[in-house]
Structures are given as structure tokens and as C-alpha cells.
Design a protein around this motif. Structure first.
Motif, mmCIF file in Angstrom:
data_model
loop_
_atom_site.group_PDB
_atom_site.id
_atom_site.type_symbol
_atom_site.label_atom_id
_atom_site.label_comp_id
_atom_site.label_asym_id
_atom_site.label_seq_id
_atom_site.Cartn_x
_atom_site.Cartn_y
_atom_site.Cartn_z
ATOM 1 N N ASN A 4 0.860 -1.163 0.000
ATOM 2 C CA ASN A 4 0.000 0.000 0.000
ATOM 3 C C ASN A 4 0.907 1.226 0.000
ATOM 4 O O ASN A 4 1.862 1.298 0.777
ATOM 5 C CB ASN A 4 -0.891 -0.025 1.246
ATOM 6 C CG ASN A 4 -1.930 1.057 1.223
ATOM 7 O OD1 ASN A 4 -1.630 2.219 0.995
ATOM 8 N ND2 ASN A 4 -3.151 0.673 1.483
ATOM 9 N N LEU A 5 0.641 2.179 -0.863
ATOM 10 C CA LEU A 5 1.479 3.368 -0.979
ATOM 11 C C LEU A 5 1.616 4.108 0.353
ATOM 12 O O LEU A 5 2.670 4.685 0.653
ATOM 13 C CB LEU A 5 0.907 4.286 -2.054
ATOM 14 C CG LEU A 5 1.783 5.392 -2.595
ATOM 15 C CD1 LEU A 5 3.107 4.867 -3.100
ATOM 16 C CD2 LEU A 5 1.070 6.129 -3.696
ATOM 17 N N ALA A 6 0.585 4.063 1.182
ATOM 18 C CA ALA A 6 0.633 4.740 2.479
ATOM 19 C C ALA A 6 1.710 4.162 3.396
ATOM 20 O O ALA A 6 2.181 4.842 4.299
ATOM 21 C CB ALA A 6 -0.732 4.666 3.163
ATOM 22 N N TRP A 34 -6.545 -7.513 -8.821
ATOM 23 C CA TRP A 34 -7.941 -7.930 -8.727
ATOM 24 C C TRP A 34 -8.341 -8.612 -10.034
ATOM 25 O O TRP A 34 -8.282 -8.012 -11.110
ATOM 26 C CB TRP A 34 -8.845 -6.730 -8.474
ATOM 27 C CG TRP A 34 -10.268 -7.123 -8.308
ATOM 28 C CD1 TRP A 34 -11.240 -7.102 -9.266
ATOM 29 C CD2 TRP A 34 -10.886 -7.630 -7.136
ATOM 30 N NE1 TRP A 34 -12.410 -7.560 -8.761
ATOM 31 C CE2 TRP A 34 -12.234 -7.889 -7.441
ATOM 32 C CE3 TRP A 34 -10.431 -7.894 -5.847
ATOM 33 C CZ2 TRP A 34 -13.122 -8.402 -6.517
ATOM 34 C CZ3 TRP A 34 -11.321 -8.399 -4.920
ATOM 35 C CH2 TRP A 34 -12.646 -8.647 -5.258
ATOM 36 N N PRO A 35 -8.756 -9.878 -10.013
ATOM 37 C CA PRO A 35 -9.106 -10.597 -11.247
ATOM 38 C C PRO A 35 -10.491 -10.209 -11.771
ATOM 39 O O PRO A 35 -11.493 -10.888 -11.511
ATOM 40 C CB PRO A 35 -9.047 -12.063 -10.820
ATOM 41 C CG PRO A 35 -9.321 -12.038 -9.353
ATOM 42 C CD PRO A 35 -8.804 -10.731 -8.840
ATOM 43 N N HIS A 37 -11.803 -10.413 -14.657
ATOM 44 C CA HIS A 37 -12.410 -11.422 -15.532
ATOM 45 C C HIS A 37 -13.163 -12.483 -14.722
ATOM 46 O O HIS A 37 -14.057 -13.133 -15.235
ATOM 47 C CB HIS A 37 -11.338 -12.078 -16.402
ATOM 48 C CG HIS A 37 -10.358 -12.907 -15.633
ATOM 49 N ND1 HIS A 37 -9.306 -12.339 -14.933
ATOM 50 C CD2 HIS A 37 -10.271 -14.240 -15.441
ATOM 51 C CE1 HIS A 37 -8.610 -13.301 -14.350
ATOM 52 N NE2 HIS A 37 -9.169 -14.466 -14.643
ATOM 53 N N ARG A 38 -12.820 -12.604 -13.473
ATOM 54 C CA ARG A 38 -13.443 -13.626 -12.630
ATOM 55 C C ARG A 38 -14.524 -13.047 -11.708
ATOM 56 O O ARG A 38 -15.558 -13.663 -11.503
ATOM 57 C CB ARG A 38 -12.355 -14.290 -11.797
ATOM 58 C CG ARG A 38 -12.788 -15.519 -11.087
ATOM 59 C CD ARG A 38 -11.584 -16.139 -10.431
ATOM 60 N NE ARG A 38 -11.839 -17.527 -10.153
ATOM 61 C CZ ARG A 38 -10.994 -18.313 -9.563
ATOM 62 N NH1 ARG A 38 -9.820 -17.850 -9.212
ATOM 63 N NH2 ARG A 38 -11.291 -19.559 -9.335
ATOM 64 N N TYR A 39 -14.244 -11.857 -11.140
ATOM 65 C CA TYR A 39 -15.143 -11.296 -10.128
ATOM 66 C C TYR A 39 -15.795 -9.981 -10.523
ATOM 67 O O TYR A 39 -16.531 -9.395 -9.741
ATOM 68 C CB TYR A 39 -14.373 -11.078 -8.819
ATOM 69 C CG TYR A 39 -13.797 -12.350 -8.252
ATOM 70 C CD1 TYR A 39 -14.627 -13.356 -7.767
ATOM 71 C CD2 TYR A 39 -12.429 -12.551 -8.211
ATOM 72 C CE1 TYR A 39 -14.103 -14.526 -7.249
ATOM 73 C CE2 TYR A 39 -11.895 -13.730 -7.697
ATOM 74 C CZ TYR A 39 -12.735 -14.698 -7.218
ATOM 75 O OH TYR A 39 -12.210 -15.856 -6.709
ATOM 76 N N GLY A 40 -15.506 -9.470 -11.695
ATOM 77 C CA GLY A 40 -16.076 -8.192 -12.099
ATOM 78 C C GLY A 40 -15.280 -7.023 -11.535
ATOM 79 O O GLY A 40 -14.142 -7.175 -11.114
ATOM 80 N N GLN A 41 -15.912 -5.884 -11.522
ATOM 81 C CA GLN A 41 -15.278 -4.648 -11.045
ATOM 82 C C GLN A 41 -14.831 -4.791 -9.592
ATOM 83 O O GLN A 41 -15.539 -5.353 -8.774
ATOM 84 C CB GLN A 41 -16.277 -3.489 -11.155
ATOM 85 C CG GLN A 41 -15.661 -2.138 -10.990
ATOM 86 C CD GLN A 41 -15.088 -1.619 -12.280
ATOM 87 O OE1 GLN A 41 -15.412 -2.108 -13.358
ATOM 88 N NE2 GLN A 41 -14.246 -0.628 -12.190
ATOM 89 N N ALA A 42 -13.653 -4.278 -9.282
ATOM 90 C CA ALA A 42 -13.144 -4.326 -7.904
ATOM 91 C C ALA A 42 -14.020 -3.479 -6.987
ATOM 92 O O ALA A 42 -14.480 -2.406 -7.379
ATOM 93 C CB ALA A 42 -11.712 -3.814 -7.868
ATOM 94 N N THR A 47 -10.364 -0.025 -4.549
ATOM 95 C CA THR A 47 -9.974 1.053 -5.455
ATOM 96 C C THR A 47 -9.622 2.347 -4.730
ATOM 97 O O THR A 47 -9.030 3.230 -5.319
ATOM 98 C CB THR A 47 -11.080 1.319 -6.489
ATOM 99 O OG1 THR A 47 -12.288 1.677 -5.822
ATOM 100 C CG2 THR A 47 -11.313 0.085 -7.355
ATOM 101 N N ARG A 48 -9.971 2.469 -3.475
ATOM 102 C CA ARG A 48 -9.597 3.660 -2.699
ATOM 103 C C ARG A 48 -8.115 3.658 -2.337
ATOM 104 O O ARG A 48 -7.561 4.693 -2.021
ATOM 105 C CB ARG A 48 -10.415 3.748 -1.412
ATOM 106 C CG ARG A 48 -11.757 4.389 -1.636
ATOM 107 C CD ARG A 48 -12.465 4.572 -0.333
ATOM 108 N NE ARG A 48 -13.549 3.593 -0.327
ATOM 109 C CZ ARG A 48 -13.997 2.954 0.724
ATOM 110 N NH1 ARG A 48 -13.472 3.158 1.893
ATOM 111 N NH2 ARG A 48 -14.968 2.089 0.629
ATOM 112 N N HIS A 49 -7.496 2.515 -2.346
ATOM 113 C CA HIS A 49 -6.087 2.407 -1.982
ATOM 114 C C HIS A 49 -5.220 2.458 -3.230
ATOM 115 O O HIS A 49 -5.622 2.037 -4.300
ATOM 116 C CB HIS A 49 -5.824 1.087 -1.239
ATOM 117 C CG HIS A 49 -6.542 0.996 0.050
ATOM 118 N ND1 HIS A 49 -6.107 1.625 1.184
ATOM 119 C CD2 HIS A 49 -7.680 0.358 0.391
ATOM 120 C CE1 HIS A 49 -6.942 1.378 2.178
ATOM 121 N NE2 HIS A 49 -7.918 0.617 1.710
#
Length: 77
Positions: A4-6, A34-35, A37-42, A47-49
Motif C-alpha cells: 500500500n502506498l501509504a 484484482w481478477p 475477468h473472474r469477479y467483475g469490477q473491484a 480502489t480507494r487504496h
């Protein structure tokens, strides 16, 4: 190491970074592990990190180099 960039600027880790200077740090512009193709949108929580690749090299001394990576480059190929 994917971090994590933080974690680069957390007060409790300053001494670690000063003792264990990486050779390179790459900021990543989006979630790459985040896959979709397997689970859809993260989910929003992911996505906040922002993340970075941190690379150590045993023969490295001095300040790390810094660069940027685009997740889109990895998904398109």
C-alpha cells in the motif's frame, strides 16, 4: 513487494525505510491484483487504496529511483 502506498510514509515505518533502502519504487495507478475477468469490477474498498512495487537489490546503496506503472499496460497485452 507489492505494498500500500501509504506504508511508505507511515511514522512507525520511517526507521525501517531508513535502514532498508529499496533500489526502486514504482507507483501503480490502479488495482492490478484484482481478477476482473473472474469477479467483475473491484469493490470500492480496493480502489480507494493505491499501491506500489518496492524492489530491493543487495548491492544497492543510496536513494531509490522512482517510477510509475500503468495497470492498463498490463491488462491490454
Amino acid at each position: 513487494m507489492l505494498l500500500n502506498l501509504a506504508s511508505l510514509c507511515h511514522p512507525s515505518r520511517t526507521a525501517f525505510w531508513q535502514r532498508n533502502r529499496p533500489a526502486r519504487i514504482y507507483a501503480i495507478d490502479a488495482v492490478v491484483c484484482w481478477p476482473e475477468h473472474r469477479y467483475g469490477q473491484a469493490p470500492d474498498v480496493f480502489t480507494r487504496h493505491r499501491y506500489c512495487w518496492v524492489v530491493w537489490s543487495p548491492d544497492h546503496h543510496g536513494a531509490p529511483s522512482f517510477g510509475w506503472l500503468s495497470a492498463g499496460d498490463f491488462r491490454s497485452g
